[in-house]
Write a protein that holds these residues in place. Structure first.
Motif, PDB file in Angstrom:
ATOM      1  N   PHE A  62      11.999   1.508 -16.816  1.00 13.84           N
ATOM      2  CA  PHE A  62      10.658   1.141 -16.337  1.00 13.84           C
ATOM      3  C   PHE A  62      10.474  -0.369 -16.420  1.00 13.84           C
ATOM      4  CE2 PHE A  62       6.001   0.824 -17.404  1.00 13.84           C
ATOM      5  CZ  PHE A  62       5.503   1.279 -16.192  1.00 13.84           C
ATOM      6  N   ARG A  63      10.207  -1.014 -15.278  1.00 13.43           N
ATOM      7  CA  ARG A  63      10.071  -2.477 -15.218  1.00 13.43           C
ATOM      8  C   ARG A  63       8.861  -2.874 -14.377  1.00 13.43           C
ATOM      9  NH1 ARG A  63      13.364  -1.655 -18.412  1.00 13.43           N
ATOM     10  NH2 ARG A  63      15.446  -2.468 -18.672  1.00 13.43           N
ATOM     11  N   ASP A  64       8.181  -3.912 -14.835  1.00 13.99           N
ATOM     12  CA  ASP A  64       7.049  -4.498 -14.116  1.00 13.99           C
ATOM     13  C   ASP A  64       7.586  -5.312 -12.935  1.00 13.99           C
ATOM     14  OD1 ASP A  64       4.630  -5.674 -13.391  1.00 13.99           O
ATOM     15  OD2 ASP A  64       4.611  -7.060 -15.067  1.00 13.99           O
ATOM     16  N   LEU A  65       7.075  -5.047 -11.743  1.00 17.22           N
ATOM     17  CA  LEU A  65       7.489  -5.801 -10.564  1.00 17.22           C
ATOM     18  C   LEU A  65       6.455  -6.865 -10.215  1.00 17.22           C
ATOM     19  CD1 LEU A  65       9.805  -5.876  -8.477  1.00 17.22           C
ATOM     20  CD2 LEU A  65       8.402  -4.381  -7.041  1.00 17.22           C
ATOM     21  N   GLY A  66       5.189  -6.611 -10.527  1.00 13.52           N
ATOM     22  CA  GLY A  66       4.127  -7.563 -10.229  1.00 13.52           C
ATOM     23  C   GLY A  66       2.841  -6.850  -9.854  1.00 13.52           C
ATOM     24  N   VAL A  67       1.776  -7.629  -9.734  1.00 15.88           N
ATOM     25  CA  VAL A  67       0.461  -7.102  -9.368  1.00 15.88           C
ATOM     26  C   VAL A  67       0.056  -7.695  -8.033  1.00 15.88           C
ATOM     27  CG1 VAL A  67      -1.984  -7.032  -9.994  1.00 15.88           C
ATOM     28  CG2 VAL A  67      -0.232  -6.796 -11.765  1.00 15.88           C
ATOM     29  N   ILE A  68      -0.446  -6.846  -7.162  1.00 15.28           N
ATOM     30  CA  ILE A  68      -0.929  -7.333  -5.864  1.00 15.28           C
ATOM     31  C   ILE A  68      -2.411  -6.971  -5.727  1.00 15.28           C
ATOM     32  CG2 ILE A  68       1.342  -7.256  -4.762  1.00 15.28           C
ATOM     33  CD1 ILE A  68      -1.109  -4.708  -3.738  1.00 15.28           C
ATOM     34  N   TRP A  69      -3.084  -7.748  -4.930  1.00 15.16           N
ATOM     35  CA  TRP A  69      -4.480  -7.497  -4.560  1.00 15.16           C
ATOM     36  C   TRP A  69      -4.522  -7.366  -3.042  1.00 15.16           C
ATOM     37  CZ3 TRP A  69      -8.752  -7.075  -7.746  1.00 15.16           C
ATOM     38  CH2 TRP A  69      -8.556  -7.398  -9.080  1.00 15.16           C
ATOM     39  N   ALA A  70      -5.287  -6.407  -2.544  1.00 17.45           N
ATOM     40  CA  ALA A  70      -5.392  -6.221  -1.094  1.00 17.45           C
ATOM     41  C   ALA A  70      -6.713  -5.535  -0.768  1.00 17.45           C
ATOM     42  CB  ALA A  70      -4.227  -5.367  -0.586  1.00 17.45           C
ATOM     43  N   ALA A  71      -7.048  -5.524   0.507  1.00 18.97           N
ATOM     44  CA  ALA A  71      -8.228  -4.801   0.969  1.00 18.97           C
ATOM     45  C   ALA A  71      -8.029  -3.308   0.731  1.00 18.97           C
ATOM     46  CB  ALA A  71      -8.453  -5.066   2.454  1.00 18.97           C
ATOM     47  N   ALA A  72      -9.079  -2.641   0.304  1.00 18.44           N
ATOM     48  CA  ALA A  72      -9.019  -1.181   0.115  1.00 18.44           C
ATOM     49  C   ALA A  72      -9.041  -0.509   1.484  1.00 18.44           C
ATOM     50  CB  ALA A  72     -10.193  -0.719  -0.730  1.00 18.44           C
ATOM     51  N   HIS A  73      -8.265   0.549   1.632  1.00 20.24           N
ATOM     52  CA  HIS A  73      -8.236   1.316   2.870  1.00 20.24           C
ATOM     53  C   HIS A  73      -8.609   2.757   2.563  1.00 20.24           C
ATOM     54  CE1 HIS A  73      -6.996   2.801   6.762  1.00 20.24           C
ATOM     55  NE2 HIS A  73      -6.336   3.763   6.142  1.00 20.24           N
ATOM     56  N   ASP A  74      -9.587   3.279   3.289  1.00 17.54           N
ATOM     57  CA  ASP A  74      -9.973   4.687   3.152  1.00 17.54           C
ATOM     58  C   ASP A  74     -10.369   5.019   1.709  1.00 17.54           C
ATOM     59  OD1 ASP A  74     -10.496   7.192   4.162  1.00 17.54           O
ATOM     60  OD2 ASP A  74      -8.429   7.894   4.035  1.00 17.54           O
ATOM     61  N   GLN A  75     -11.060   4.076   1.061  1.00 20.38           N
ATOM     62  CA  GLN A  75     -11.501   4.253  -0.327  1.00 20.38           C
ATOM     63  C   GLN A  75     -12.995   3.911  -0.408  1.00 20.38           C
ATOM     64  OE1 GLN A  75      -9.726   5.456  -2.858  1.00 20.38           O
ATOM     65  NE2 GLN A  75      -7.869   5.624  -1.661  1.00 20.38           N
ATOM     66  N   PRO A  76     -13.853   4.840  -0.036  1.00 22.40           N
ATOM     67  CA  PRO A  76     -15.300   4.562  -0.072  1.00 22.40           C
ATOM     68  C   PRO A  76     -15.728   4.066  -1.458  1.00 22.40           C
ATOM     69  CG  PRO A  76     -14.863   6.702   0.938  1.00 22.40           C
ATOM     70  CD  PRO A  76     -13.564   6.212   0.364  1.00 22.40           C
ATOM     71  N   GLY A  77     -16.551   3.043  -1.465  1.00 29.32           N
ATOM     72  CA  GLY A  77     -17.036   2.500  -2.724  1.00 29.32           C
ATOM     73  C   GLY A  77     -16.196   1.374  -3.281  1.00 29.32           C
ATOM     74  N   MET A  83      -3.226  -3.415  -7.517  1.00 29.46           N
ATOM     75  CA  MET A  83      -2.128  -2.468  -7.674  1.00 29.46           C
ATOM     76  C   MET A  83      -1.026  -3.089  -8.521  1.00 29.46           C
ATOM     77  SD  MET A  83      -0.365  -0.078  -4.776  1.00 29.46           S
ATOM     78  CE  MET A  83       0.529  -1.316  -3.847  1.00 29.46           C
ATOM     79  N   ALA A  84      -0.841  -2.523  -9.720  1.00 33.10           N
ATOM     80  CA  ALA A  84       0.253  -2.935 -10.596  1.00 33.10           C
ATOM     81  C   ALA A  84       1.492  -2.161 -10.161  1.00 33.10           C
ATOM     82  CB  ALA A  84      -0.100  -2.636 -12.047  1.00 33.10           C
ATOM     83  N   CYS A  85       2.531  -2.879  -9.770  1.00 33.71           N
ATOM     84  CA  CYS A  85       3.740  -2.271  -9.208  1.00 33.71           C
ATOM     85  C   CYS A  85       4.872  -2.270 -10.238  1.00 33.71           C
ATOM     86  CB  CYS A  85       4.183  -3.045  -7.973  1.00 33.71           C
ATOM     87  SG  CYS A  85       2.961  -3.050  -6.648  1.00 33.71           S
ATOM     88  N   PHE A  86       5.584  -1.150 -10.287  1.00 35.61           N
ATOM     89  CA  PHE A  86       6.666  -0.968 -11.241  1.00 35.61           C
ATOM     90  C   PHE A  86       7.865  -0.326 -10.554  1.00 35.61           C
ATOM     91  CE2 PHE A  86       2.663  -0.750 -13.463  1.00 35.61           C
ATOM     92  CZ  PHE A  86       2.851  -1.616 -14.529  1.00 35.61           C
ATOM     93  N   THR A  87       9.040  -0.586 -11.104  1.00 33.65           N
ATOM     94  CA  THR A  87      10.246   0.115 -10.683  1.00 33.65           C
ATOM     95  C   THR A  87      10.713   0.976 -11.854  1.00 33.65           C
ATOM     96  OG1 THR A  87      11.695  -1.675 -11.406  1.00 33.65           O
ATOM     97  CG2 THR A  87      10.960  -1.735  -9.101  1.00 33.65           C
ATOM     98  N   ALA A  88      11.463   1.999 -11.545  1.00 35.12           N
ATOM     99  CA  ALA A  88      12.056   2.865 -12.565  1.00 35.12           C
ATOM    100  C   ALA A  88      13.052   3.784 -11.886  1.00 35.12           C
ATOM    101  CB  ALA A  88      11.000   3.702 -13.291  1.00 35.12           C
ATOM    102  N   ALA A  89      14.132   4.079 -12.573  1.00 35.46           N
ATOM    103  CA  ALA A  89      15.074   5.084 -12.072  1.00 35.46           C
ATOM    104  C   ALA A  89      14.396   6.455 -12.171  1.00 35.46           C
ATOM    105  CB  ALA A  89      16.357   5.055 -12.894  1.00 35.46           C
ATOM    106  N   HIS A  90      14.944   7.420 -11.470  1.00 33.52           N
ATOM    107  CA  HIS A  90      14.344   8.754 -11.489  1.00 33.52           C
ATOM    108  C   HIS A  90      15.425   9.826 -11.478  1.00 33.52           C
ATOM    109  CE1 HIS A  90      15.187   8.112  -7.231  1.00 33.52           C
ATOM    110  NE2 HIS A  90      15.191   9.422  -7.105  1.00 33.52           N
TER     111      HIS A  90
END
Length: 133
Positions: A62-77, A83-90
């Motif tokens: 589990f690794r931190d990739l970074g945080v992004i900010w963007a316009a919300a889509h289809d999310q009333p309110g 969005m905190a983004c992470f990678t991890a094997a599965h």
């Protein structure tokens, strides 16, 4: 400004990023979602991926990739998404589950299929050298 705070799994295979379509949504999103009360990033993400794709993430990778900010889509309110983004094997066989109807791997040419936050995550994956040129 009201923002939606979520975690997302950035999974890349053969230079393409995994995206999912939730039931009733017009665009693709990254696997992940909102934290439940008391959950840390790892707990929330591993639960969401299990619920959405029937996969188990590997805690040791589990690794931190970074945080992004963007316009919300289809999310009333909500006007924005953090969005905190992470990678991890599965492990396990990837299967759409819960609210997810489909999954697919997308490249830079598929940008128009992604919600704004997922587009930003695609850019982040590209900046980190995870995507094919």
């Amino acid at each position: 400004m009201t923002f939606l705070d979520v975690v997302a799994w950035v999974e890349v295979s053969d230079g393409r990023m995994l995206a999912v379509r939730s039931r009733g949504r017009d665009l693709l999103y990254l696997p992940g979602g909102k934290r439940e009360a008391g959950e840390d990033d790892w707990s929330a993400l591993s639960r969401e991926v299990r619920e959405e794709l029937a996969l188990e993430l590997d805690r040791a990778s589990f690794r931190d990739l970074g945080v992004i900010w963007a316009a919300a889509h289809d999310q009333p309110g909500f006007s924005r998404v953090r969005m905190a983004c992470f990678t991890a094997a599965h492990r396990g066989a990837m299967t759409p589950a819960g609210e997810v109807d489909e999954y697919r791997y997308v490249g830079r040419d598929d940008r128009h299929l992604l919600a704004p936050a997922s587009q930003a995550a695609l850019d982040l994956a590209g900046e980190r050298g995870l995507l094919s040129s």
